[in-house]
Design a protein around this motif. Sequence first.
Motif, PDB file in Angstrom:
ATOM      1  N   GLN A 174      -4.474  -2.669 -16.492  1.00 17.18           N
ATOM      2  CA  GLN A 174      -4.775  -1.987 -17.775  1.00 17.18           C
ATOM      3  C   GLN A 174      -3.512  -1.494 -18.465  1.00 17.18           C
ATOM      4  OE1 GLN A 174      -7.564   1.245 -17.315  1.00 17.18           O
ATOM      5  NE2 GLN A 174      -9.234  -0.135 -16.761  1.00 17.18           N
ATOM      6  N   ASP A 175      -2.586  -0.958 -17.678  1.00 22.35           N
ATOM      7  CA  ASP A 175      -1.409  -0.282 -18.246  1.00 22.35           C
ATOM      8  C   ASP A 175      -0.246  -1.252 -18.485  1.00 22.35           C
ATOM      9  OD1 ASP A 175      -2.933   1.972 -17.792  1.00 22.35           O
ATOM     10  OD2 ASP A 175      -1.777   2.670 -16.058  1.00 22.35           O
ATOM     11  N   GLY A 176      -0.291  -2.407 -17.840  1.00 25.09           N
ATOM     12  CA  GLY A 176       0.857  -3.318 -17.919  1.00 25.09           C
ATOM     13  C   GLY A 176       2.082  -2.729 -17.221  1.00 25.09           C
ATOM     14  N   SER A 177       1.846  -1.952 -16.161  1.00 22.87           N
ATOM     15  CA  SER A 177       2.952  -1.287 -15.459  1.00 22.87           C
ATOM     16  C   SER A 177       3.431  -2.148 -14.288  1.00 22.87           C
ATOM     17  CB  SER A 177       2.476   0.073 -14.944  1.00 22.87           C
ATOM     18  OG  SER A 177       1.440  -0.128 -13.994  1.00 22.87           O
ATOM     19  N   ASP A 178       4.589  -1.773 -13.747  1.00 26.33           N
ATOM     20  CA  ASP A 178       5.110  -2.537 -12.613  1.00 26.33           C
ATOM     21  C   ASP A 178       5.510  -1.637 -11.433  1.00 26.33           C
ATOM     22  OD1 ASP A 178       7.295  -1.408 -13.791  1.00 26.33           O
ATOM     23  OD2 ASP A 178       8.397  -3.271 -14.123  1.00 26.33           O
ATOM     24  N   ALA A 179       4.945  -0.429 -11.389  1.00 28.57           N
ATOM     25  CA  ALA A 179       5.142   0.481 -10.248  1.00 28.57           C
ATOM     26  C   ALA A 179       3.968   1.449 -10.223  1.00 28.57           C
ATOM     27  CB  ALA A 179       6.457   1.249 -10.384  1.00 28.57           C
ATOM     28  N   VAL A 180       3.743   2.034  -9.051  1.00 27.70           N
ATOM     29  CA  VAL A 180       2.604   2.953  -8.892  1.00 27.70           C
ATOM     30  C   VAL A 180       3.096   4.254  -8.266  1.00 27.70           C
ATOM     31  CG1 VAL A 180       0.385   3.311  -7.696  1.00 27.70           C
ATOM     32  CG2 VAL A 180       0.928   1.059  -8.667  1.00 27.70           C
ATOM     33  N   VAL A 181       2.590   5.370  -8.785  1.00 25.93           N
ATOM     34  CA  VAL A 181       2.868   6.692  -8.217  1.00 25.93           C
ATOM     35  C   VAL A 181       1.556   7.232  -7.660  1.00 25.93           C
ATOM     36  CG1 VAL A 181       3.367   9.087  -8.873  1.00 25.93           C
ATOM     37  CG2 VAL A 181       4.864   7.253  -9.658  1.00 25.93           C
ATOM     38  N   LEU A 182       1.600   7.720  -6.430  1.00 22.67           N
ATOM     39  CA  LEU A 182       0.400   8.306  -5.822  1.00 22.67           C
ATOM     40  C   LEU A 182       0.330   9.789  -6.195  1.00 22.67           C
ATOM     41  CD1 LEU A 182       0.409   6.594  -2.318  1.00 22.67           C
ATOM     42  CD2 LEU A 182      -0.713   5.863  -4.431  1.00 22.67           C
ATOM     43  N   GLY A 183      -0.819  10.219  -6.711  1.00 20.88           N
ATOM     44  CA  GLY A 183      -0.915  11.537  -7.330  1.00 20.88           C
ATOM     45  C   GLY A 183      -1.463  12.640  -6.465  1.00 20.88           C
ATOM     46  N   CYS A 184      -1.236  12.585  -5.164  1.00 19.27           N
ATOM     47  CA  CYS A 184      -1.660  13.693  -4.298  1.00 19.27           C
ATOM     48  C   CYS A 184      -0.901  13.629  -2.985  1.00 19.27           C
ATOM     49  CB  CYS A 184      -3.160  13.609  -4.021  1.00 19.27           C
ATOM     50  SG  CYS A 184      -3.769  14.971  -2.989  1.00 19.27           S
ATOM     51  N   ALA A 185      -0.542  14.810  -2.471  1.00 18.97           N
ATOM     52  CA  ALA A 185       0.163  14.867  -1.183  1.00 18.97           C
ATOM     53  C   ALA A 185      -0.698  14.294  -0.063  1.00 18.97           C
ATOM     54  CB  ALA A 185       0.552  16.307  -0.875  1.00 18.97           C
ATOM     55  N   GLY A 186      -2.018  14.364  -0.229  1.00 14.94           N
ATOM     56  CA  GLY A 186      -2.926  13.818   0.782  1.00 14.94           C
ATOM     57  C   GLY A 186      -2.904  12.297   0.845  1.00 14.94           C
ATOM     58  N   MET A 187      -2.180  11.660  -0.057  1.00 19.42           N
ATOM     59  CA  MET A 187      -2.034  10.196  -0.026  1.00 19.42           C
ATOM     60  C   MET A 187      -0.759   9.791   0.720  1.00 19.42           C
ATOM     61  SD  MET A 187      -3.179   9.345  -3.956  1.00 19.42           S
ATOM     62  CE  MET A 187      -4.766   9.882  -4.623  1.00 19.42           C
ATOM     63  N   ALA A 188      -0.049  10.781   1.269  1.00 23.75           N
ATOM     64  CA  ALA A 188       1.183  10.498   2.023  1.00 23.75           C
ATOM     65  C   ALA A 188       0.877   9.527   3.153  1.00 23.75           C
ATOM     66  CB  ALA A 188       1.749  11.803   2.589  1.00 23.75           C
ATOM     67  N   GLY A 189       1.803   8.657   3.409  1.00 23.73           N
ATOM     68  CA  GLY A 189       1.653   7.709   4.516  1.00 23.73           C
ATOM     69  C   GLY A 189       1.063   6.378   4.087  1.00 23.73           C
ATOM     70  N   LEU A 190       0.496   6.300   2.877  1.00 25.59           N
ATOM     71  CA  LEU A 190      -0.154   5.058   2.437  1.00 25.59           C
ATOM     72  C   LEU A 190       0.789   4.055   1.750  1.00 25.59           C
ATOM     73  CD1 LEU A 190      -3.456   6.595   0.976  1.00 25.59           C
ATOM     74  CD2 LEU A 190      -3.159   5.525   3.210  1.00 25.59           C
ATOM     75  N   PRO A 191       1.922   4.471   1.181  1.00 24.18           N
ATOM     76  CA  PRO A 191       2.676   3.560   0.320  1.00 24.18           C
ATOM     77  C   PRO A 191       3.201   2.287   0.968  1.00 24.18           C
ATOM     78  CG  PRO A 191       3.389   5.761  -0.080  1.00 24.18           C
ATOM     79  CD  PRO A 191       2.466   5.819   1.091  1.00 24.18           C
ATOM     80  N   GLU A 192       3.562   2.315   2.239  1.00 24.56           N
ATOM     81  CA  GLU A 192       4.161   1.103   2.832  1.00 24.56           C
ATOM     82  C   GLU A 192       3.212  -0.083   2.732  1.00 24.56           C
ATOM     83  OE1 GLU A 192       7.555   1.544   6.120  1.00 24.56           O
ATOM     84  OE2 GLU A 192       5.574   2.209   6.778  1.00 24.56           O
ATOM     85  N   LEU A 193       1.975   0.133   3.184  1.00 24.75           N
ATOM     86  CA  LEU A 193       0.973  -0.948   3.142  1.00 24.75           C
ATOM     87  C   LEU A 193       0.641  -1.334   1.707  1.00 24.75           C
ATOM     88  CD1 LEU A 193      -1.832  -0.283   5.787  1.00 24.75           C
ATOM     89  CD2 LEU A 193      -0.414  -2.328   5.513  1.00 24.75           C
ATOM     90  N   LEU A 194       0.500  -0.299   0.854  1.00 23.26           N
ATOM     91  CA  LEU A 194       0.160  -0.563  -0.552  1.00 23.26           C
ATOM     92  C   LEU A 194       1.264  -1.364  -1.233  1.00 23.26           C
ATOM     93  CD1 LEU A 194      -1.295   2.932  -1.563  1.00 23.26           C
ATOM     94  CD2 LEU A 194      -2.577   0.781  -1.482  1.00 23.26           C
ATOM     95  N   THR A 195       2.512  -1.019  -0.940  1.00 22.64           N
ATOM     96  CA  THR A 195       3.651  -1.737  -1.528  1.00 22.64           C
ATOM     97  C   THR A 195       3.615  -3.204  -1.102  1.00 22.64           C
ATOM     98  OG1 THR A 195       4.994   0.257  -1.601  1.00 22.64           O
ATOM     99  CG2 THR A 195       6.194  -1.817  -1.616  1.00 22.64           C
ATOM    100  N   ALA A 196       3.318  -3.424   0.185  1.00 21.37           N
ATOM    101  CA  ALA A 196       3.267  -4.804   0.697  1.00 21.37           C
ATOM    102  C   ALA A 196       2.128  -5.568   0.027  1.00 21.37           C
ATOM    103  CB  ALA A 196       3.099  -4.779   2.208  1.00 21.37           C
TER     104      ALA A 196
END
Length: 247
Positions: A174-196
């Motif tokens: 929707q946004d035409g973006s090329d990076a993602v920011v996770l908007g809560c500290a409770g999402m810590a630990g998820l980025p590695e898999l999501l990035t892959a």
Amino acid sequence: MRQVTIRISVVNPNTTQSMTTLIEAEARRVAAPDTVVTGRTPAMGPASIESHYDEALAVPGLLQVVREDTEADAFVLACFGDPGLDAAREAASRPVIGIAEAAMKTASLLGRSFSVVTTLSRTVGRAWDLARVYGLERQCAGVHACDIPVLELEEDRDRTYAVILSFAKTAMAQDGSDAVVLGCAGMAGLPELLTAELGVPVVDGVAAATVMAEGIVRLGLQPSTHGELAPPPPKAYTGILAGFGRG
Ligand code: 2AL
């Protein structure tokens, strides 16, 4: 100037201990092996922060932690609303890094624009406010609520991962973006898999802020006390805030 041992206090501004444990583990994972990372939970405040009311009432507890912790070389403020960030900087006279500022600024270095995936829709406005305050209004292409309440993020991590993945895909399209920011500290630990899986940088503020805090301490720099961030003027406080007076 080099310090021998760097001490970072990672303050969870909500009072849920299991969330502090998650945040502390992620900060420790990204910190240098000889950095001492300590998770801190305030003695008072809301169990989670998902409204302006929660944010306002989280601030005394987190300021108390910052005021009492004389050992830390730097603080990470681990809530995506960055509640009380300027006040914590005034009170600490040591670096204080908010996770929203750290995540958005990191994402702005990695992509042309980023999408934020946050918790409840009522937190969307705050994320936009912060993007404006941090001068990232152009790079912030959209803020999307996945509608999982903060404390539910911990309940079923597979479901949390799947929902965030799906929202991140839609947000980028929707946004035409090329990076993602996770908007809560409770999402810590998820980025590695999501990035892959997404093939774009996914930034968690807890990790980003921890590395920034460490880097700033390593540079030997302290926050400016020249103007507005000087310690607040001494005065009496009354009622349940009496302990916050400076005299
Ligand atoms: C948060 C967060 O990071 N911690 C918390 O309690 N609430 N952020 C959010 N967008 O819900």
